[in-house]
Scaffold this motif. Sequence first.
Motif, PDB file in Angstrom:
ATOM      1  N   GLU A  61      35.668 -32.945  39.499  1.00 33.45           N
ATOM      2  CA  GLU A  61      35.607 -34.336  39.116  1.00 33.45           C
ATOM      3  C   GLU A  61      36.719 -34.822  38.158  1.00 33.45           C
ATOM      4  O   GLU A  61      37.230 -35.987  38.386  1.00 33.45           O
ATOM      5  CB  GLU A  61      34.215 -34.738  38.718  1.00 33.45           C
ATOM      6  N   LEU A  62      36.969 -33.956  37.463  1.00 37.34           N
ATOM      7  CA  LEU A  62      38.063 -34.097  36.375  1.00 37.34           C
ATOM      8  C   LEU A  62      39.441 -34.139  37.139  1.00 37.34           C
ATOM      9  O   LEU A  62      40.150 -35.082  36.590  1.00 37.34           O
ATOM     10  CB  LEU A  62      38.233 -33.039  35.271  1.00 37.34           C
ATOM     11  N   LEU A  63      39.589 -33.486  37.949  1.00 37.45           N
ATOM     12  CA  LEU A  63      40.729 -33.807  39.182  1.00 37.45           C
ATOM     13  C   LEU A  63      40.722 -35.180  39.627  1.00 37.45           C
ATOM     14  O   LEU A  63      41.990 -35.591  39.819  1.00 37.45           O
ATOM     15  CB  LEU A  63      40.983 -32.819  39.939  1.00 37.45           C
ATOM     16  N   VAL A  64      39.505 -35.654  39.890  1.00 39.04           N
ATOM     17  CA  VAL A  64      39.546 -37.011  40.238  1.00 39.04           C
ATOM     18  C   VAL A  64      40.027 -38.199  39.202  1.00 39.04           C
ATOM     19  O   VAL A  64      40.642 -38.949  39.526  1.00 39.04           O
ATOM     20  CB  VAL A  64      38.176 -37.338  40.950  1.00 39.04           C
ATOM     21  N   VAL A  65      39.443 -37.725  37.942  1.00 37.62           N
ATOM     22  CA  VAL A  65      39.961 -38.554  37.038  1.00 37.62           C
ATOM     23  C   VAL A  65      41.370 -38.621  36.735  1.00 37.62           C
ATOM     24  O   VAL A  65      41.987 -39.611  36.708  1.00 37.62           O
ATOM     25  CB  VAL A  65      39.073 -38.317  35.773  1.00 37.62           C
ATOM     26  N   ASP A  66      41.760 -37.321  37.039  1.00 33.29           N
ATOM     27  CA  ASP A  66      43.576 -37.333  36.733  1.00 33.29           C
ATOM     28  C   ASP A  66      44.153 -38.301  37.762  1.00 33.29           C
ATOM     29  O   ASP A  66      45.143 -38.847  37.493  1.00 33.29           O
ATOM     30  CB  ASP A  66      43.999 -35.728  36.870  1.00 33.29           C
ATOM     31  N   ALA A  67      43.543 -38.162  39.025  1.00 36.17           N
ATOM     32  CA  ALA A  67      44.182 -38.928  39.931  1.00 36.17           C
ATOM     33  C   ALA A  67      43.905 -40.331  39.926  1.00 36.17           C
ATOM     34  O   ALA A  67      44.641 -41.349  40.479  1.00 36.17           O
ATOM     35  CB  ALA A  67      43.776 -38.433  41.497  1.00 36.17           C
ATOM     36  N   CYS A  68      42.998 -40.668  38.986  1.00 43.73           N
ATOM     37  CA  CYS A  68      42.765 -42.165  38.825  1.00 43.73           C
ATOM     38  C   CYS A  68      43.555 -42.877  37.786  1.00 43.73           C
ATOM     39  O   CYS A  68      43.469 -44.146  37.566  1.00 43.73           O
ATOM     40  CB  CYS A  68      41.105 -42.326  38.336  1.00 43.73           C
ATOM     41  N   MET A  69      44.021 -41.918  37.138  1.00 47.14           N
ATOM     42  CA  MET A  69      44.983 -42.303  35.968  1.00 47.14           C
ATOM     43  C   MET A  69      46.339 -42.951  36.234  1.00 47.14           C
ATOM     44  O   MET A  69      46.928 -42.887  37.393  1.00 47.14           O
ATOM     45  CB  MET A  69      45.435 -41.074  35.109  1.00 47.14           C
ATOM     46  N   PRO A  70      46.659 -43.957  35.475  1.00 45.50           N
ATOM     47  CA  PRO A  70      48.009 -44.651  35.741  1.00 45.50           C
ATOM     48  C   PRO A  70      49.117 -43.710  36.102  1.00 45.50           C
ATOM     49  O   PRO A  70      49.750 -44.016  36.801  1.00 45.50           O
ATOM     50  CB  PRO A  70      48.220 -45.513  34.630  1.00 45.50           C
ATOM     51  N   GLU A  71      49.139 -42.419  35.430  1.00 40.94           N
ATOM     52  CA  GLU A  71      50.193 -41.685  35.428  1.00 40.94           C
ATOM     53  C   GLU A  71      49.501 -40.211  35.681  1.00 40.94           C
ATOM     54  O   GLU A  71      49.293 -39.441  34.792  1.00 40.94           O
ATOM     55  CB  GLU A  71      51.005 -41.594  34.482  1.00 40.94           C
ATOM     56  N   ARG A  77      43.139 -49.940  28.400  1.00 40.44           N
ATOM     57  CA  ARG A  77      44.176 -49.219  27.849  1.00 40.44           C
ATOM     58  C   ARG A  77      43.721 -48.280  26.914  1.00 40.44           C
ATOM     59  O   ARG A  77      44.045 -47.002  26.724  1.00 40.44           O
ATOM     60  CB  ARG A  77      45.318 -50.128  27.195  1.00 40.44           C
ATOM     61  N   PRO A  78      42.946 -48.545  25.880  1.00 42.01           N
ATOM     62  CA  PRO A  78      42.354 -47.569  25.053  1.00 42.01           C
ATOM     63  C   PRO A  78      41.808 -46.258  25.519  1.00 42.01           C
ATOM     64  O   PRO A  78      41.932 -45.135  25.101  1.00 42.01           O
ATOM     65  CB  PRO A  78      41.399 -48.148  24.181  1.00 42.01           C
ATOM     66  N   ILE A  79      40.901 -46.467  26.889  1.00 41.50           N
ATOM     67  CA  ILE A  79      40.296 -45.255  27.320  1.00 41.50           C
ATOM     68  C   ILE A  79      41.488 -44.557  28.262  1.00 41.50           C
ATOM     69  O   ILE A  79      41.423 -43.432  28.270  1.00 41.50           O
ATOM     70  CB  ILE A  79      39.684 -45.856  28.433  1.00 41.50           C
ATOM     71  N   ALA A  80      42.406 -45.266  28.593  1.00 39.60           N
ATOM     72  CA  ALA A  80      43.476 -44.450  29.419  1.00 39.60           C
ATOM     73  C   ALA A  80      44.268 -43.680  28.584  1.00 39.60           C
ATOM     74  O   ALA A  80      44.638 -42.523  28.826  1.00 39.60           O
ATOM     75  CB  ALA A  80      44.330 -45.625  30.068  1.00 39.60           C
ATOM     76  N   ASP A  81      44.489 -44.151  27.191  1.00 42.65           N
ATOM     77  CA  ASP A  81      45.369 -43.277  26.406  1.00 42.65           C
ATOM     78  C   ASP A  81      44.615 -42.087  25.828  1.00 42.65           C
ATOM     79  O   ASP A  81      45.127 -41.202  25.709  1.00 42.65           O
ATOM     80  CB  ASP A  81      45.994 -44.398  25.086  1.00 42.65           C
ATOM     81  N   LEU A  87      35.127 -47.775  36.795  1.00 42.20           N
ATOM     82  CA  LEU A  87      36.182 -48.602  36.336  1.00 42.20           C
ATOM     83  C   LEU A  87      37.301 -48.925  37.184  1.00 42.20           C
ATOM     84  O   LEU A  87      37.756 -49.798  37.288  1.00 42.20           O
ATOM     85  CB  LEU A  87      36.487 -48.191  34.755  1.00 42.20           C
ATOM     86  N   THR A  88      37.525 -47.824  38.074  1.00 47.97           N
ATOM     87  CA  THR A  88      38.706 -47.711  38.926  1.00 47.97           C
ATOM     88  C   THR A  88      38.265 -48.078  40.559  1.00 47.97           C
ATOM     89  O   THR A  88      39.033 -48.129  41.235  1.00 47.97           O
ATOM     90  CB  THR A  88      39.481 -46.437  39.015  1.00 47.97           C
ATOM     91  N   ASN A  89      36.908 -48.245  40.478  1.00 49.92           N
ATOM     92  CA  ASN A  89      36.371 -48.375  41.808  1.00 49.92           C
ATOM     93  C   ASN A  89      36.531 -47.246  42.721  1.00 49.92           C
ATOM     94  O   ASN A  89      37.495 -47.382  43.728  1.00 49.92           O
ATOM     95  CB  ASN A  89      36.849 -49.814  42.557  1.00 49.92           C
ATOM     96  N   TRP A  90      36.336 -45.934  42.105  1.00 49.08           N
ATOM     97  CA  TRP A  90      36.513 -44.937  42.779  1.00 49.08           C
ATOM     98  C   TRP A  90      37.834 -44.554  43.217  1.00 49.08           C
ATOM     99  O   TRP A  90      38.267 -44.117  44.412  1.00 49.08           O
ATOM    100  CB  TRP A  90      35.628 -44.854  44.196  1.00 49.08           C
ATOM    101  N   GLY A  91      38.937 -44.842  42.180  1.00 51.60           N
ATOM    102  CA  GLY A  91      40.315 -44.401  42.433  1.00 51.60           C
ATOM    103  C   GLY A  91      41.161 -45.322  43.112  1.00 51.60           C
ATOM    104  O   GLY A  91      42.167 -45.257  43.235  1.00 51.60           O
ATOM    105  N   GLU A  92      40.590 -46.537  43.263  1.00 52.40           N
ATOM    106  CA  GLU A  92      41.264 -47.710  43.876  1.00 52.40           C
ATOM    107  C   GLU A  92      42.293 -48.458  43.110  1.00 52.40           C
ATOM    108  O   GLU A  92      43.426 -48.900  43.277  1.00 52.40           O
ATOM    109  CB  GLU A  92      40.384 -48.543  44.645  1.00 52.40           C
ATOM    110  N   ASN A  93      41.860 -48.600  41.673  1.00 48.50           N
ATOM    111  CA  ASN A  93      42.547 -49.494  40.997  1.00 48.50           C
ATOM    112  C   ASN A  93      42.633 -48.862  39.577  1.00 48.50           C
ATOM    113  O   ASN A  93      41.822 -48.860  38.749  1.00 48.50           O
ATOM    114  CB  ASN A  93      41.762 -50.656  40.800  1.00 48.50           C
ATOM    115  N   ALA A  94      43.895 -48.146  39.255  1.00 46.64           N
ATOM    116  CA  ALA A  94      43.899 -47.390  38.169  1.00 46.64           C
ATOM    117  C   ALA A  94      44.003 -48.478  36.811  1.00 46.64           C
ATOM    118  O   ALA A  94      43.725 -48.187  35.623  1.00 46.64           O
ATOM    119  CB  ALA A  94      45.079 -46.522  37.967  1.00 46.64           C
ATOM    120  N   GLN A  95      44.380 -49.759  37.288  1.00 49.27           N
ATOM    121  CA  GLN A  95      44.431 -50.685  36.075  1.00 49.27           C
ATOM    122  C   GLN A  95      43.116 -51.112  35.566  1.00 49.27           C
ATOM    123  O   GLN A  95      43.111 -51.803  34.726  1.00 49.27           O
ATOM    124  CB  GLN A  95      45.404 -51.870  36.544  1.00 49.27           C
ATOM    125  N   GLY A  96      41.968 -50.610  36.257  1.00 52.28           N
ATOM    126  CA  GLY A  96      40.925 -51.027  35.743  1.00 52.28           C
ATOM    127  C   GLY A  96      40.296 -50.137  34.499  1.00 52.28           C
ATOM    128  O   GLY A  96      39.340 -50.626  33.891  1.00 52.28           O
TER     129      GLY A  96
END
Length: 307
Positions: free
Chosen positions: A230-240, A202-206, A190-199
């Motif tokens: 991989e979960l640390l990658v997820v953290d880095a993909c988050m808006p915050e 909002r419900p998933i991000a929350d 969804l984020t294109n491997w961390g390129e776009n956190a806005q991908g």
Amino acid sequence: MTSTRLIHAVGAGAIEWLHAHRDGFRLELDVDPEIGFLDRFKPVGELALICAVLFREGVSGSRQTTLARQLIDHAWREVLDGGNMLMRGHRTEPTSPIPFEVYLPFKELGYTHPDMERAAALHHRLTSSAALETTAVRRLGLSAFEGRFGLEPRTPIEDATARTWLAHSPEPWTVGARIGYDITHTVFHLTNWGENAQGLPRPIADYLALWLPAWLDDWLDLGRWDLLGELLVVDACMPEPTLDERTWEGFAAAQQADGAMPAVLEIPHGDPQDVFDVVYHSTLVAAFASVLATSRTLTRLSSQAQV
């Protein structure tokens, strides 16, 4: 906030180990197709994806960038024979999406093969492509890859996303290793491997903002370094991103002096090729997590400096 030096060092060490063990990325040409000729393609595709992220983010040192370029050149020329092995894989298992999935990141890095271009376009038109029975997150990945290739996704991204575990916001305590990897790859696609956190919808991000810290604690305490990475990658993909200090310190402490990252607890002993097969993925993930977290840390420091 976690030290940028510590985060960066994890990735630098991982790239050093991967480069030193690049011959581990190999195909098994004589294996019976019925028992998995295409299985050895997966590490090569993962290598291409992670190198693409490293080049995109531009926060690695010059040595790491040079080693990554040498790695990807080696994989394309020596392992894939300039793409010819991908065509062999396609002819061996013409309904499998694996050759296409491996080819795409190489194509995006400038490595092309005309026959693979035609094969991908032809396979996309087949009813079999749309009817392929697979997991929800794999279908999401295929849709994302089709869009990046310039093809109309056979399953729209929104529909594919809605079928995933993560989109349902299930009970967080039901997460085991298999579901954990489904979560991480849903975010990657969804984020294109961390390129776009806005991908991230909002419900998933929350949902992730609420429960990801607990999952990081769990996998850190269990010493499951591959999934933790991989979960640390997820953290880095988050808006915050949290860039949690305790988690990163524990992750970095698990890395070996030569840069290898254990998959679970400690590095196994035995035949070097067998050891490579166990730890190459967790080491690639360490490089992936490092480059994204380094990039996010530098962005945060820059924003703070401007305040």
